[in-house]
Design a protein around this motif. Sequence first.
Motif, PDB file in Angstrom:
ATOM      1  N   ARG A 201       0.719  -1.090   0.155  1.00  0.00           N
ATOM      2  CA  ARG A 201      -0.061  -0.129   0.002  1.00  0.00           C
ATOM      3  C   ARG A 201       0.939   1.231  -0.075  1.00  0.00           C
ATOM      4  NH1 ARG A 201      -3.567  -2.731   4.587  1.00  0.00           N
ATOM      5  NH2 ARG A 201      -4.950  -3.997   3.055  1.00  0.00           N
TER       6      ARG A 201
ATOM      7  N   ILE B 147       1.707   1.671  -3.570  1.00  0.00           N
ATOM      8  CA  ILE B 147       0.963   2.238  -4.256  1.00  0.00           C
ATOM      9  C   ILE B 147       0.629   3.748  -3.983  1.00  0.00           C
ATOM     10  CG2 ILE B 147      -1.661   2.374  -4.635  1.00  0.00           C
ATOM     11  CD1 ILE B 147      -1.607  -0.901  -4.136  1.00  0.00           C
ATOM     12  N   ASP B 148       0.735   4.003  -2.807  1.00  0.00           N
ATOM     13  CA  ASP B 148       0.779   5.531  -2.629  1.00  0.00           C
ATOM     14  C   ASP B 148       1.770   6.321  -3.338  1.00  0.00           C
ATOM     15  OD1 ASP B 148      -1.374   4.855  -1.101  1.00  0.00           O
ATOM     16  OD2 ASP B 148      -0.461   5.070   0.810  1.00  0.00           O
ATOM     17  N   SER B 149       3.019   5.787  -3.294  1.00  0.00           N
ATOM     18  CA  SER B 149       4.117   6.516  -3.779  1.00  0.00           C
ATOM     19  C   SER B 149       4.000   6.647  -5.319  1.00  0.00           C
ATOM     20  CB  SER B 149       5.490   5.690  -3.613  1.00  0.00           C
ATOM     21  OG  SER B 149       6.483   6.249  -4.103  1.00  0.00           O
TER      22      SER B 149
ATOM     23  N   ASP C 105       1.024   6.581  -6.812  1.00  0.00           N
ATOM     24  CA  ASP C 105      -0.184   7.484  -7.010  1.00  0.00           C
ATOM     25  C   ASP C 105       0.306   8.850  -6.964  1.00  0.00           C
ATOM     26  OD1 ASP C 105      -2.076   5.407  -7.264  1.00  0.00           O
ATOM     27  OD2 ASP C 105      -2.777   5.762  -5.250  1.00  0.00           O
ATOM     28  N   ARG C 106       1.402   9.134  -6.034  1.00  0.00           N
ATOM     29  CA  ARG C 106       1.885  10.596  -6.142  1.00  0.00           C
ATOM     30  C   ARG C 106       2.892  11.113  -7.316  1.00  0.00           C
ATOM     31  NH1 ARG C 106       2.408   9.175  -0.573  1.00  0.00           N
ATOM     32  NH2 ARG C 106       4.572   8.490  -0.907  1.00  0.00           N
TER      33      ARG C 106
ATOM     34  N   ILE D 238       2.126   9.637 -10.221  1.00  0.00           N
ATOM     35  CA  ILE D 238       1.037   9.697 -11.510  1.00  0.00           C
ATOM     36  C   ILE D 238       0.384  10.991 -11.368  1.00  0.00           C
ATOM     37  CG2 ILE D 238      -1.042   8.956 -12.363  1.00  0.00           C
ATOM     38  CD1 ILE D 238      -0.419   6.048 -11.421  1.00  0.00           C
ATOM     39  N   HIS D 239       0.126  11.488 -10.163  1.00  0.00           N
ATOM     40  CA  HIS D 239      -0.338  12.773 -10.139  1.00  0.00           C
ATOM     41  C   HIS D 239       0.552  13.728 -10.448  1.00  0.00           C
ATOM     42  CE1 HIS D 239      -2.885  15.332  -6.844  1.00  0.00           C
ATOM     43  NE2 HIS D 239      -3.103  15.893  -8.361  1.00  0.00           N
TER      44      HIS D 239
END
Length: 296
Positions: A20, A23-25, A27-28, A30-31
Amino acid sequence: MSAKQPPAADAQEAELRVLRDQIDSVDRQIHQLLNDRARLAQQVASVKEHYRQGDETPVFYRPEREAQVLRAVMARNEGPLADVTVARLFREVMSVCLALEESMQVVFLGPEGTFTQQAAQKHFGQSACCHALDSLEQVFTAVERGEAHYAVVPIESENAGLIRHTLDLFRRFNLFICGEVELSPEVSSKAVNRSPRYLVVGREAIGPSGDDKTSLLLVCEDEPGALHDLLAPFHRRQISLTRLETRSSGEHDWNMLFYIDFEGHNTDAQVSELLAELDALKVEVKHLGSYPKAVL
């Protein structure tokens, strides 16, 4: 007092926590990249505005460029996401970024909730402003007058084949086909003879994308050998027809209208020669447009 988790559950939770966090990394990242791409789109708009000629409106949407990007996305995809799935994600990214350059106004034959609206949103993405109009004539008129950038119109239904009213309007209006949209059979109906097909209509001719179609309307006298004479130039150049429809022109009983789709772009040498030869025949030729083949 709560029961203590078994060792296996503790181990699972520890592994999931690591995943997780990863995934958070991602997502950042991608953002950040999405915002980077959006800023580049804004810079593209600024450059086009800077170099605009007089009152000429810059062209922000380039169908051939979008088709090339989507094909490249699918070609380089390594999974596990399917090629089409990734391309749809990128289409939405491009739709959002294009909206930062210019609000894309698209019209279609209403009412809302029809397959034509689905086709419009599939092609332009959810960030385009899609508006329903009451008739196909209003749809064509809105684009010709500049009240909308593009229209999406039905050209081939799942059961009835070619839609003649659309062809009649192509004869009357000076607009170009800029793209095509196909809805998969499972989207439109459970019992389908063919995939419904829609055309994107605009005011500008489209440059080559590398994998294109050309559409023509031909009107000639209904006499023996007419179809053979029309098809001979295609055969000599080994140009593949993807669609051929024949019907009365509706003006005179002795005139026939032919709608032809074939592979290639009008800037291709073979196609350019073909069009010149057709113009030399005793036939009315209307070039409806050369445009990218449907990618999705």
